[in-house]
Design an enzyme around this catalytic site. Structure first.
Site, PDB file in Angstrom:
ATOM      1  N   ASP A 267      -4.473   3.783  19.145  1.00  0.00           N
ATOM      2  CA  ASP A 267      -3.405   3.946  18.156  1.00  0.00           C
ATOM      3  C   ASP A 267      -3.030   2.573  17.612  1.00  0.00           C
ATOM      4  O   ASP A 267      -2.460   1.750  18.328  1.00  0.00           O
ATOM      5  CB  ASP A 267      -2.194   4.621  18.809  1.00  0.00           C
ATOM      6  CG  ASP A 267      -1.077   4.888  17.815  1.00  0.00           C
ATOM      7  OD1 ASP A 267      -1.313   4.758  16.596  1.00  0.00           O
ATOM      8  OD2 ASP A 267       0.038   5.223  18.257  1.00  0.00           O
ATOM      9  N   GLU A 268      -3.380   2.306  16.358  1.00  0.00           N
ATOM     10  CA  GLU A 268      -3.079   1.040  15.690  1.00  0.00           C
ATOM     11  C   GLU A 268      -3.438  -0.160  16.581  1.00  0.00           C
ATOM     12  O   GLU A 268      -2.586  -0.996  16.893  1.00  0.00           O
ATOM     13  CB  GLU A 268      -1.579   0.986  15.328  1.00  0.00           C
ATOM     14  CG  GLU A 268      -1.120   2.072  14.378  1.00  0.00           C
ATOM     15  CD  GLU A 268      -1.544   1.820  12.947  1.00  0.00           C
ATOM     16  OE1 GLU A 268      -2.152   0.771  12.672  1.00  0.00           O
ATOM     17  OE2 GLU A 268      -1.282   2.689  12.100  1.00  0.00           O
ATOM     18  N   PRO A 269      -4.697  -0.300  17.000  1.00  0.00           N
ATOM     19  CA  PRO A 269      -5.044  -1.335  17.980  1.00  0.00           C
ATOM     20  C   PRO A 269      -4.891  -2.766  17.492  1.00  0.00           C
ATOM     21  O   PRO A 269      -4.732  -3.678  18.308  1.00  0.00           O
ATOM     22  CB  PRO A 269      -6.515  -1.026  18.300  1.00  0.00           C
ATOM     23  CG  PRO A 269      -7.023  -0.333  17.086  1.00  0.00           C
ATOM     24  CD  PRO A 269      -5.873   0.490  16.591  1.00  0.00           C
TER      25      PRO A 269
END
Length: 249
Positions: A109-111
């Site tokens: 998730d949104e790394p």
């Protein structure tokens, strides 16, 4: 609702112990790594997952060393507190903790959110190495940074208000899609059979097509910009759907 991962079905009423097969198959990296890190040392944090899956401590330590190296950190970090690291280093450790369990599916998730250009590029290299090591592996990544997706993903999905409004192979998107920038007269004269959506602009219209070559060959005097995700998002959400294109399909 329910989620199905291969042959594993998950519902809201499932007990934690029933999810163990899924945890062997899929690993989740949170958007904020500090929510995922909890042990007093990096070593303890990384070996936590493998030990829960039945790996003995000696083997888990070797796995920790290997995965830490994979994410670009050496063994000197093992005894450090994960909370003394920079944001980019915390994210690497969080990913190492998941990779230590050797999942077939890695969900992120949104790394790269909040990372500078170099840290973002290094992290994407880590994900590419993970994929290259085993072709059966998959990555599911949610991101608002289009360059992350275009450079890493094979398939792109756009979701708006809980619905998938666009799905395309990333190579096809980059090679075939384009935005046509035309004035009102050009728009009226335009062959719209390959126009997916269009949007009124101050200069005239922006038109999204998946047949860039057709318009390059037949309309040499109009502005044709190579399609990318950042350009595609506004016109897919706010643009007008070309009903003629849908009927033609």
């Amino acid at each position: 609702g329910e989620i199905k991962v291969d042959d594993i079905l998950i519902t809201a009423t499932d007990k934690p112990e029933t999810l163990k097969p899924l945890r062997k198959k899929a690993g989740l990296v949170f958007q904020f790594p500090e929510y995922q890190l909890f042990e007093e040392t990096i070593l303890k944090d990384i070996i936590f997952g493998p030990k829960n899956l039945g790996v003995n401590e000696e083997e888990a330590i070797e796995i920790a060393k290997e995965t830490l190296e994979l994410v670009g950190l050496d063994e000197s970090y093992l005894e450090k507190s994960p909370f003394d690291l920079s944001g980019g280093q915390k994210r690497r450790v969080a990913i190492a903790g998941i990779l230590a369990m050797n999942p077939d599916i890695l969900i992120l998730d949104e790394p790269t959110a909040g990372l500078d250009v170099l840290a973002r590029d290094e992290l994407l290299d880590v994900l590419r190495k993970y994929m290259e090591e085993d072709e059966s592996r998959s990555i599911l990544i949610s991101s608002h940074i289009s360059s992350d997706l275009e450079g890493l993903c094979d398939d792109l999905y756009m979701i708006d208000n809980g619905k998938i409004i666009f799905h395309e192979d990333s190579d096809v998107l980059l090679s075939n899609y384009a935005l046509l920038k035309v004035d009102d007269k050009q728009f009226n004269q335009l062959d719209k059979q390959y126009i997916l959506r269009y949007k009124k602009e101050g200069f005239g219209y922006s038109c999204l097509t998946n047949q860039r070559q057709f318009y390059m060959e037949n309309y040499p005097n109009i502005v044709i910009e190579k399609g990318n995700i950042d350009e595609l998002i506004p016109i897919m959400i706010r643009g007008v759907e070309n009903e003629g294109f849908n009927n033609k399909r």
